[in-house]
Design an enzyme around this catalytic site. Sequence first.
Site, PDB file in Angstrom:
ATOM      1  CG  ASN A 146      -0.124  -0.181   2.611  1.00 35.75           C
ATOM      2  OD1 ASN A 146       0.250  -1.260   2.731  1.00 35.75           O
ATOM      3  ND2 ASN A 146      -0.292   0.800   3.353  1.00 35.75           N
ATOM      4  CB  CYS A 319      -4.180   3.066   8.280  1.00 32.81           C
ATOM      5  SG  CYS A 319      -5.300   2.792   7.263  1.00 32.81           S
TER       6      CYS A 319
HETATM    7  N1  PLP Z   1      -4.266  -3.663   4.163  1.00 30.66           N
HETATM    8  C1  PLP Z   1      -3.893  -2.921   3.136  1.00 30.66           C
HETATM    9  C2  PLP Z   1      -2.503  -3.163   2.382  1.00 30.66           C
HETATM   10  C3  PLP Z   1      -4.552  -1.496   3.064  1.00 30.66           C
HETATM   11  O1  PLP Z   1      -3.888  -0.713   2.228  1.00 30.66           O
HETATM   12  C4  PLP Z   1      -5.650  -1.261   4.004  1.00 30.66           C
HETATM   13  C5  PLP Z   1      -6.060  -0.007   4.013  1.00 30.66           C
HETATM   14  O2  PLP Z   1      -5.474   1.065   4.196  1.00 30.66           O
HETATM   15  C6  PLP Z   1      -5.825  -2.320   5.112  1.00 30.66           C
HETATM   16  C7  PLP Z   1      -5.417  -3.522   5.007  1.00 30.66           C
HETATM   17  C8  PLP Z   1      -7.210  -2.154   5.660  1.00 30.66           C
HETATM   18  O3  PLP Z   1      -8.199  -2.323   5.083  1.00 30.66           O
HETATM   19  P1  PLP Z   1      -9.557  -1.943   5.833  1.00 30.66           P
HETATM   20  O4  PLP Z   1      -9.953  -0.337   5.807  1.00 30.66           O
HETATM   21  O5  PLP Z   1     -10.713  -2.456   4.962  1.00 30.66           O
HETATM   22  O6  PLP Z   1      -9.689  -2.354   7.122  1.00 30.66           O
END
Ligand code: PLP
Length: 376
Positions: A146, A319
Amino acid sequence: MIFLDNASTTKVYDKAIEAMDKIYREDYFNPSATYKGGREALSHITKARETIASYLSVKKDEIYFTSCATESNNWVLNNAFKNKKGNIVISCGEHACVYETAKNLASKGLDVRFAPINEDGTVNVAELLKLVDDKTNLVSVIHVSNETGVINDLATISKKVKSKSPKTLIHSDGVQAFMKTNTNLMRLGVDFYSISGHKIGAPKGVGVLFIKSGIHIAPYIYGGGQEKNMRSGTENVAGISALGVASQCYKELYNLTTIEANYNLLLSEIKSIDGVEIIGNTENNSKLIVCASINGVRAETLQSIMADSGVYIGRGSACSSAHSGNRVLSAMGIPDSKIAGAIRISLSPQTTQEEIITATNVLKENINKLRGYQIG
Ligand code: PLP
């Protein structure tokens, strides 16, 4: 407004909203109810399950709906130790919801091993394999980063891990990969795979965990027995249905030629800016994510003035953007001075060349402005 932060979230497709609207207004029955309306509600879930299963090349019974990918990832990691025995290996390139869960397990004295990542952001497979032994319960490696968009070669990793330790299970966070790269899970050889709705035009609050049939994992939530007794709680029918619809919309809109042309245009526009370094591996990368460090500007300030100019871009993971620094970029060996100027631009299948040109012009103007302010 030009939205180029699609790795953080996406605009919900109209067809997904229409599907939800019908469910909220008309098919609002409890899918566990055995009368006609209940069966209708259940059929929306079944349809979405079939759609998602087909895009992952797996059986529909292997799809479990959750509230988000964070939940899916927590489910797998928190069940990786039976009687505190064995060890798990995760990569240092994981999203916070895998990394922090693993760190929490480590803080309880469990054997959690962290595999380093290479300069381009991919996991160092040789080092990862050194950490795997016949007591390794689980290996977790993100499919597409990400942060940088770099793609891990899951098929090779699964094969090598299983040949060293056949009983080790493989998990991958496929949030930035689903519908955006090849996610034939049989070919990738994974046992668990997590996806999230809001990264592909479905609403927030719906996710999936693929659990390969025959694999035993404890239920995540106990209760009324929904999701084959594995994840109780009345299903989010509207969200689940919207996820199925959105993935179909995404597939229809996804034109690889256009997406590659957009990616190349974005890359060349960004590279034309003085003092810019592309982070990651542009050859082996998602064509929807570009991460770049801009010398002499703070990404936070740039992001904020870009938004004031009507162009939304990201910087690292949304996040974790409340935290300073960037754990994944640091693990790639990028110095803090470069991380301070690191932005992430992420596209969607609907992004147009005009939007990219306008956005990169705004980017150039704002960088000049910030550099001017700093010099002056
Ligand atoms: N994993 C990755 C690679 C992400 O980019 C994200 C979101 O930013 C997540 C997990 C978390 O996803 P969710 O918002 O559905 O909990």
